[in-house]
Every structure is written in C-alpha cells, then in structure tokens.
Design an enzyme around this catalytic site. Structure first.
Site, mmCIF file in Angstrom:
data_model
loop_
_atom_site.group_PDB
_atom_site.id
_atom_site.type_symbol
_atom_site.label_atom_id
_atom_site.label_comp_id
_atom_site.label_asym_id
_atom_site.label_seq_id
_atom_site.Cartn_x
_atom_site.Cartn_y
_atom_site.Cartn_z
ATOM 1 N N ASP A 62 0.860 -1.185 0.000
ATOM 2 C CA ASP A 62 0.000 0.000 0.000
ATOM 3 C C ASP A 62 0.892 1.229 0.000
ATOM 4 O OD1 ASP A 62 -1.938 1.973 0.422
ATOM 5 O OD2 ASP A 62 -3.095 0.724 1.811
ATOM 6 N N ARG A 106 -0.317 4.418 -0.254
ATOM 7 C CA ARG A 106 -1.108 5.614 0.034
ATOM 8 C C ARG A 106 -0.549 6.397 1.219
ATOM 9 N NH1 ARG A 106 -6.983 2.884 0.359
ATOM 10 N NH2 ARG A 106 -5.682 1.295 1.357
#
Length: 363
Positions: A295, A297
């Site tokens: 991930d 983000r």
C-alpha cells in the site's frame, strides 16, 4: 518574491519531465547523476547517453529485484549493471512484469555493491511520485551544472529534495460549493489543492456535522474502475455509495475523496496489477512484482483535510485498521470504527480474502 522556482516547484517540474521521457539531473555533495525513467525511456536519448561515454545502471526496488532473483545489496533498491547491448525493450521488460511469465529468462542480472545508493534511491522515489513504474536509469555525471545547462535539463539539489519528497505537501482549500446528491440533497463539495502541483483532493460534507462530537467520516481512495465504471473486481464503488447513504440517513458526515488511485500507484500501474492478477497473482503479489509495497497511500492527507475542516474526532467508516492508526498518529481521535462490509461479488471474493489475510482488513 523570486521568479525562480522553489524546491517544491522544481520537484513538480522534474516529475513532469520524467513522465515525458526527459532526463533530470540530481546534484549531491558526493557526486551527481543523470536520471531517466525506464517506462518513458527514449531510444535516441539512450543512444546519446552512451555516445557521451555515460554508463547507467538500471535501478529497481528490492520488491522487483526479488522477483527477478537479483540481489539488492542496498537493501531497498538494486542497481542492475546494464549490459552493453541492452536496449529500451530489454530495459522495459526488466522493469515491467507484464511479460514475466511469457519471457521468464531475463538474467542472470548482476547488481552493484560498491558506491553510495543515495541518488538511485532518490531516482526511484521520483519515479513513484510521478506515478511511473518504479525503475530508472541512473548515470554518474562529472560537471552536472554544465551538463544540465547545456541540455536545458532540470537540476535538483538531491540533499534537499530527498526529505522533501517524503513530507506532506501543504493543502490549500480552494473552493466550496453546494452539490445536491442522490444520497443527501444538503451536501457541499470542498476542493483542496496540494502546493506541490499533484492531484487535488475533495471533501464531501453532508449536512452540518457537529464539530464538538465525533463526526461520521470516511477516507475513500479514488477508484476510477469501481467508483465510475461499476467494476466488480473490487468493493470500492459499493463502499463509496454505502458511506454516502449512511451519512445521508444520519443527516451529517464527511467523506474525504483522496486521489490515490490503486493504493497510491496510479491508474496505469493499477491496470498492470490487474493484468498480473489475470495471470494468477493476488493483489499484494501483483504490487510486489511491479516493484511497489502493499500500500503506497498517504493517509496523512485525510488528517490534514479533517483538521482544515475543524474536525478532530471521528466515527470512522472503514474496515482498515491502518487508517485508524494513521488518524490517531496525526491527532485525529477515532471514537468508533464503523464497519463497511458491502460489495462482495464472485469476481472479487479472492481479492477481499487477500485484503483480510495479508493487509489486515476486518472483513
């Protein structure tokens, strides 16, 4: 105020140049380098580089290097020694995993041990921030100032740029307007623009949430395929609609729409990950083969937007414990986790299972 671009603006220019295939010069006290993104590599520029006697390495992340059985002596990156006859097609084949199964023999790849990996590491960070494949050609330079000036190339102070790339760019609230929605007629849209010129982010405010009480909120990452096209490969569209519907039913809430497509890797790379999933890899394995982490983000964006809107306590609509942890770390109190279990289909059952088993989602 000086007319010359500051560091933030120079980095934005560098990202744009790399996306177009234009090289960028990195300048550091211990040396300098010319950087070209592997994804947008131009054959004429590679030939010109070699004609000038410059010898680049192909820099990959440790995730991509592991797939290729190449040693990452630098820990998080691997500096692949480029064969003399390696052209753009070979370079892109090493950088892009789409043909790994069809063309498995790309090596053996020799990687460099000696020398500092600071500039190669920065080159990868720049490629990621430009939403390109995390792979770059990095060639040492002698007179970097003269080289950059002679060829009209952007030149970055690497020592200043490296930490700056990992800082959250300040967000500016641009405008607010009323936008009646199917889920709630009393709704407003707030637009936030980062100072670094990257994608804008949006806050959808339902009703007039009481800032003295925990506000029903969701951090929703943009998903073009799920939110707009109704894709059945993920649960994003149903989560978006269910969150807005619950806020509408309660009469108040905040949905933060963060433009971090594909868990922060961009739509093109997400489609590459989808192609790998069609070959049998799960969503985490696909990201790793591309050279990304599980991930990518940055949930600090959500905390910054909440703070700008005067919210410091939330009831968070999420199945992801990482969002709760990040909000708490950034000073946003999460009074309650509100589950959001919707959107399972026969097409995304394995995807959701992987999110639960490998990413800790509470499903």
């Amino acid at each position: 105020m000086a007319l010359a671009p500051d560091l933030t603006e120079q980095l934005a220019r560098a990202r744009g140049d790399l996306r177009m295939g234009v090289p960028v010069v990195l300048d550091a006290p211990g040396g300098a380098a010319l950087v070209m993104a592997a994804e947008t590599l131009d054959p004429a520029r590679l030939a010109d580089l070699r004609d000038r006697g410059l010898t680049p390495d192909l820099v990959l992340t440790a995730r991509r290097a592991a797939t290729l059985r190449a040693r990452a002596y630098d820990g998080d990156v691997a500096r692949v020694i480029l064969p003399e006859d390696a052209g753009p097609d070979w370079i892109r084949a090493v950088a892009d995993p789409k043909d790994d199964l069809a063309r498995p023999m790309k090596g053996p790849l020799s990687t460099r041990r000696e020398g500092d990996a600071g500039l190669p590491r920065l080159a990868i960070a720049l490629a990621k921030s430009a939403r390109l494949l995390p792979a770059a050609l990095v060639a040492p330079l002698e007179d970097c100032a003269g080289f950059a000036a002679a060829h009209g190339l952007a030149r970055l102070d690497a020592e200043a740029a490296a930490p700056h790339l990992h800082e959250l760019s300040p967000l500016r609230h641009v405008v607010t307007a009323r936008v009646p929605l199917r889920a709630a007629e009393d709704a407003r849209l707030h637009v936030f623009r980062p100072a670094d010129g990257s994608e804008e982010h949006y806050a959808i405010e339902i009703g007039r949430p009481d800032r003295d009480a925990p506000v029903l909120a969701r951090l929703h990452s943009a998903c073009f395929t799920g939110d707009l096209l109704g894709s059945l490969k993920c649960d994003c569209g149903p989560q978006l609609n269910a969150a807005l519907a619950q806020m509408g039913a309660e009469g108040a809430g905040l949905l933060l729409y963060l433009n971090q497509e594909g868990r922060g890797i961009g739509l093109a790379n997400k489609m590459r990950a989808y192609a790998l999933q069609d070959q049998g890899f799960d969503t985490v394995e696909a990201n790793h083969r591309l050279g990304f982490e599980d991930d990518e983000r940055d949930f600090r964006l959500g905390a910054a937007m909440l703070e700008a809107l005067g919210v410091d306590k939330v009831r968070l609509l999420t199945n992801n414990p990482a969002k709760i942890a990040r909000m708490e770390e950034e000073g946003i109190a999460v009074a309650e986790r509100v589950p959001l279990r919707v959107g399972e289909t026969r097409f995304n059952h394995h995807y959701l299972k992987t999110k639960a088993e490998k990413s800790g989602h509470l499903l």
